[in-house]
Design an enzyme around this catalytic site. Sequence first.
Site, PDB file in Angstrom:
ATOM      1  N   GLY A 107     -28.755  42.567   9.152  1.00 15.90           N
ATOM      2  CA  GLY A 107     -28.412  42.571  10.571  1.00 15.90           C
ATOM      3  C   GLY A 107     -27.253  43.530  10.703  1.00 15.90           C
ATOM      4  O   GLY A 107     -26.158  43.244  10.236  1.00 15.90           O
ATOM      5  N   HIS A 108     -27.497  44.703  11.244  1.00 16.04           N
ATOM      6  CA  HIS A 108     -26.468  45.745  11.336  1.00 16.04           C
ATOM      7  C   HIS A 108     -26.041  45.890  12.797  1.00 16.04           C
ATOM      8  O   HIS A 108     -26.849  46.246  13.656  1.00 16.04           O
ATOM      9  CB  HIS A 108     -27.006  47.070  10.776  1.00 16.04           C
ATOM     10  CG  HIS A 108     -27.277  47.016   9.307  1.00 16.04           C
ATOM     11  ND1 HIS A 108     -27.761  48.067   8.571  1.00 16.04           N
ATOM     12  CD2 HIS A 108     -27.102  46.006   8.405  1.00 16.04           C
ATOM     13  CE1 HIS A 108     -27.872  47.719   7.299  1.00 16.04           C
ATOM     14  NE2 HIS A 108     -27.498  46.458   7.181  1.00 16.04           N
ATOM     15  N   LYS A 134     -21.650  47.999   7.857  1.00 20.46           N
ATOM     16  CA  LYS A 134     -22.395  49.233   7.561  1.00 20.46           C
ATOM     17  C   LYS A 134     -22.967  49.871   8.830  1.00 20.46           C
ATOM     18  O   LYS A 134     -22.890  51.081   9.017  1.00 20.46           O
ATOM     19  CB  LYS A 134     -23.529  48.930   6.568  1.00 20.46           C
ATOM     20  CG  LYS A 134     -23.033  48.410   5.224  1.00 20.46           C
ATOM     21  CD  LYS A 134     -24.171  47.993   4.310  1.00 20.46           C
ATOM     22  CE  LYS A 134     -24.887  46.732   4.739  1.00 20.46           C
ATOM     23  NZ  LYS A 134     -24.100  45.498   4.680  1.00 20.46           N
ATOM     24  N   GLN A 145     -27.538  44.875   2.799  1.00 22.75           N
ATOM     25  CA  GLN A 145     -26.911  43.883   1.912  1.00 22.75           C
ATOM     26  C   GLN A 145     -25.668  44.504   1.250  1.00 22.75           C
ATOM     27  O   GLN A 145     -25.047  45.353   1.837  1.00 22.75           O
ATOM     28  CB  GLN A 145     -27.900  43.346   0.852  1.00 22.75           C
ATOM     29  CG  GLN A 145     -29.012  42.485   1.433  1.00 22.75           C
ATOM     30  CD  GLN A 145     -30.117  43.271   2.099  1.00 22.75           C
ATOM     31  OE1 GLN A 145     -30.720  44.126   1.502  1.00 22.75           O
ATOM     32  NE2 GLN A 145     -30.410  42.963   3.356  1.00 22.75           N
ATOM     33  N   ASP A 165     -22.737  42.462   5.184  1.00 23.59           N
ATOM     34  CA  ASP A 165     -22.031  42.300   6.466  1.00 23.59           C
ATOM     35  C   ASP A 165     -20.655  42.951   6.468  1.00 23.59           C
ATOM     36  O   ASP A 165     -19.745  42.496   7.166  1.00 23.59           O
ATOM     37  CB  ASP A 165     -21.904  40.809   6.832  1.00 23.59           C
ATOM     38  CG  ASP A 165     -23.254  40.144   6.950  1.00 23.59           C
ATOM     39  OD1 ASP A 165     -24.219  40.833   7.321  1.00 23.59           O
ATOM     40  OD2 ASP A 165     -23.348  38.937   6.670  1.00 23.59           O
TER      41      ASP A 165
HETATM   42  P1  GDP Z   1     -23.453  45.074   8.399  1.00 20.02           P
HETATM   43  O1  GDP Z   1     -24.557  44.152   8.059  1.00 20.02           O
HETATM   44  O2  GDP Z   1     -22.751  45.592   7.193  1.00 20.02           O
HETATM   45  O3  GDP Z   1     -23.860  46.186   9.330  1.00 20.02           O
HETATM   46  O4  GDP Z   1     -22.363  44.191   9.187  1.00 20.02           O
HETATM   47  P2  GDP Z   1     -22.684  43.107  10.346  1.00 20.02           P
HETATM   48  O5  GDP Z   1     -23.037  43.820  11.579  1.00 20.02           O
HETATM   49  O6  GDP Z   1     -23.610  42.066   9.859  1.00 20.02           O
HETATM   50  O7  GDP Z   1     -21.292  42.384  10.443  1.00 20.02           O
HETATM   51  C1  GDP Z   1     -20.125  43.047  10.779  1.00 20.02           C
HETATM   52  C2  GDP Z   1     -19.544  42.382  12.038  1.00 20.02           C
HETATM   53  O8  GDP Z   1     -18.216  42.790  12.205  1.00 20.02           O
HETATM   54  C3  GDP Z   1     -20.252  42.799  13.315  1.00 20.02           C
HETATM   55  O9  GDP Z   1     -20.207  41.740  14.220  1.00 20.02           O
HETATM   56  C4  GDP Z   1     -19.445  43.980  13.792  1.00 20.02           C
HETATM   57  O10 GDP Z   1     -19.527  44.180  15.196  1.00 20.02           O
HETATM   58  C5  GDP Z   1     -18.068  43.541  13.409  1.00 20.02           C
HETATM   59  N1  GDP Z   1     -17.124  44.607  13.038  1.00 20.02           N
HETATM   60  C6  GDP Z   1     -17.363  45.787  12.400  1.00 20.02           C
HETATM   61  N2  GDP Z   1     -16.211  46.441  12.168  1.00 20.02           N
HETATM   62  C7  GDP Z   1     -15.229  45.660  12.639  1.00 20.02           C
HETATM   63  C8  GDP Z   1     -13.794  45.775  12.660  1.00 20.02           C
HETATM   64  O11 GDP Z   1     -13.213  46.720  12.165  1.00 20.02           O
HETATM   65  N3  GDP Z   1     -13.101  44.743  13.231  1.00 20.02           N
HETATM   66  C9  GDP Z   1     -13.719  43.655  13.778  1.00 20.02           C
HETATM   67  N4  GDP Z   1     -12.963  42.704  14.311  1.00 20.02           N
HETATM   68  N5  GDP Z   1     -15.048  43.519  13.773  1.00 20.02           N
HETATM   69  C10 GDP Z   1     -15.790  44.501  13.212  1.00 20.02           C
HETATM   70  P1  IMO Z   2     -26.716  43.038   5.746  1.00 24.25           P
HETATM   71  O1  IMO Z   2     -27.522  44.296   5.535  1.00 24.25           O
HETATM   72  C1  IMO Z   2     -25.370  39.210   4.173  1.00 24.25           C
HETATM   73  C2  IMO Z   2     -28.143  37.065   1.528  1.00 24.25           C
HETATM   74  C3  IMO Z   2     -28.707  35.766   2.032  1.00 24.25           C
HETATM   75  C4  IMO Z   2     -28.883  35.023   0.706  1.00 24.25           C
HETATM   76  C5  IMO Z   2     -29.341  36.138  -0.239  1.00 24.25           C
HETATM   77  C6  IMO Z   2     -30.836  36.235  -0.412  1.00 24.25           C
HETATM   78  O2  IMO Z   2     -26.655  42.606   7.154  1.00 24.25           O
HETATM   79  O3  IMO Z   2     -25.386  43.157   5.087  1.00 24.25           O
HETATM   80  P2  IMO Z   2     -32.812  37.129   1.120  1.00 24.25           P
HETATM   81  O4  IMO Z   2     -33.230  36.760   2.506  1.00 24.25           O
HETATM   82  O5  IMO Z   2     -32.446  38.567   0.971  1.00 24.25           O
HETATM   83  O6  IMO Z   2     -33.779  36.702   0.086  1.00 24.25           O
HETATM   84  O7  IMO Z   2     -31.471  36.287   0.856  1.00 24.25           O
HETATM   85  O8  IMO Z   2     -28.845  37.339   0.328  1.00 24.25           O
HETATM   86  N1  IMO Z   2     -28.350  38.227   2.435  1.00 24.25           N
HETATM   87  C7  IMO Z   2     -27.383  38.784   3.183  1.00 24.25           C
HETATM   88  N2  IMO Z   2     -26.096  38.412   3.368  1.00 24.25           N
HETATM   89  N3  IMO Z   2     -25.849  40.327   4.747  1.00 24.25           N
HETATM   90  C8  IMO Z   2     -27.112  40.726   4.552  1.00 24.25           C
HETATM   91  O9  IMO Z   2     -27.590  41.905   4.992  1.00 24.25           O
HETATM   92  C9  IMO Z   2     -27.966  39.918   3.764  1.00 24.25           C
HETATM   93  N4  IMO Z   2     -29.257  39.990   3.392  1.00 24.25           N
HETATM   94  C10 IMO Z   2     -29.467  38.961   2.572  1.00 24.25           C
HETATM   95  O10 IMO Z   2     -27.812  35.099   2.882  1.00 24.25           O
HETATM   96  O11 IMO Z   2     -27.640  34.564   0.253  1.00 24.25           O
HETATM   97 MG    MG Z   3     -25.179  42.208   8.504  1.00 20.76          MG
END
Ligand code: GDP
Ligand code: IMO
Ligand code: MG
Length: 422
Positions: free
Chosen positions: A40-41, A16, A224, A13
Amino acid sequence: MKVDVLLGLQWGDEGKGKVVDVLTPAYDIIARFQGGPNAGHTLEFNNLKYVLHTIPSGIFQGDKTNIIGNGVVMDASIFKAEIDKLAKAGHDISKKLLISKKAHLIIPTHRLLDAAYEQSMGKSKIGSTLKGIGPTYTDKISRNGLRVGDITGGRFDELYNKLKSRHIAILEQYGYDYKAQLEEYEAGWFAGIETIKQFKHIDSEQFVNDALTADRSILAEGAQGTLLDIDFGSYPFVTSSNTVCAGACTGLGVSPHAIGEVFGIFKAYCTRVGSGPFPTELEDEVGQKMRDIGHEYGSTTGRPRRCGWLDLVALKYSVMINGVTRLIMMKSDVLDAFETIKVATSYKMGNEEVTNFPYEIPDHLTPIYTELKGWNTPMTAVQSESEFPAEFNAYIQFIEKYIGVQISIVSVGPDRSQTIRL
Ligand code: GDP
Ligand code: IMO
Ligand code: MG
């Protein structure tokens, strides 16, 4: 041409999805190499927000080719839901998304097994996303898995039923009440298989290598983060794939010689969702402030993310494992209203001070922090490096000096436009 790799350096998270979208115009092909719908991207642009789980984050910038690589595991019903949602929003990606025949399928009973295993572990559960990731990779490694290429291979029903029967025997052993859920999951899953059939299934390793020979540029998108890697993460509280740079080689079929830049993404602080050690976790109002300002709730599960200060010991470890050539710092704006910002620069374990990420994070480990002055300036509208407050520059320089790699992008908000190249 080389494959550039973009991956998370913390516990996932990091942002990416946003950065892949921002970088996509510079590439011909975007390819996911591991993980599945546990990811979840999130992407935001034009006041719209999309969360992608299986589909690469390069689908919104023109007609770039997007690939789901062999290292990915896909759930047909989740994939269908993603495709349907995109279609509803006016995005037809049927021509620009290609799927590796070697990608493994998460079948409905994999999800049920994930739930049964987690339930049986009680308090020591992994905190998985319950998407069936662990059981699917387990079947891949134990050579029992079902792959995308099997869908059209003539023996699909037979292979599916064989795998399902094995799973049901285990579910019964666990006394897990699976019947009602299985029926519901199967209906959505088989509909999803029809959706997968509408896409081109390819030998993606050949496609990717032919593309490199033809001088086409490729960005590999990780899921991840490094600290969730099956080998190098905080085992057993990890996911079941190699999230690190080497995973791009096995997850796409490219040689290590073919890797170019390695973009390592980290948040200006740390978060973690699910169980497991987190040295700099703040279970107080400071952590809550980060959660509130950063909207730190899971993109896939909605669970509150645990928050804490930036951990440079862990970050340096991740940079080493991946051979990161460029750092990208995300969510800097979340720290806009902190008087003081702390970063962990070593750990105290008993009487010992350590700077290498240890084999296990014991309960008695305490981070040793360096305190830096906060910039106390709203950053979300900042558009160039020249507008950075002095304290923000000092934060960047502190990190770069400790890690030994330059930060080349800073993100100051979730929108595509809130991205500053240094
Ligand atoms: P990913 O899994 O690495 O793609 O990241 P996620 O989408 O799960 O989580 C990142 C969260 O932070 C999302 O809700 C994005 O919209 C938000 N986000 C990304 N970059 C920034 C930033 O620079 N500032 C803020 N406030 N939010 C951001
Ligand atoms: P993105 O790509 C954050 C965590 C789960 C749990 C562990 C194992 O959005 O960054 P799993 O379902 O893979 O067997 O869970 O890994 N986890 C993540 N945490 N971002 C993710 O993906 C994750 N994918 C798995 O919360 O701790
Ligand atoms: Mg994510």
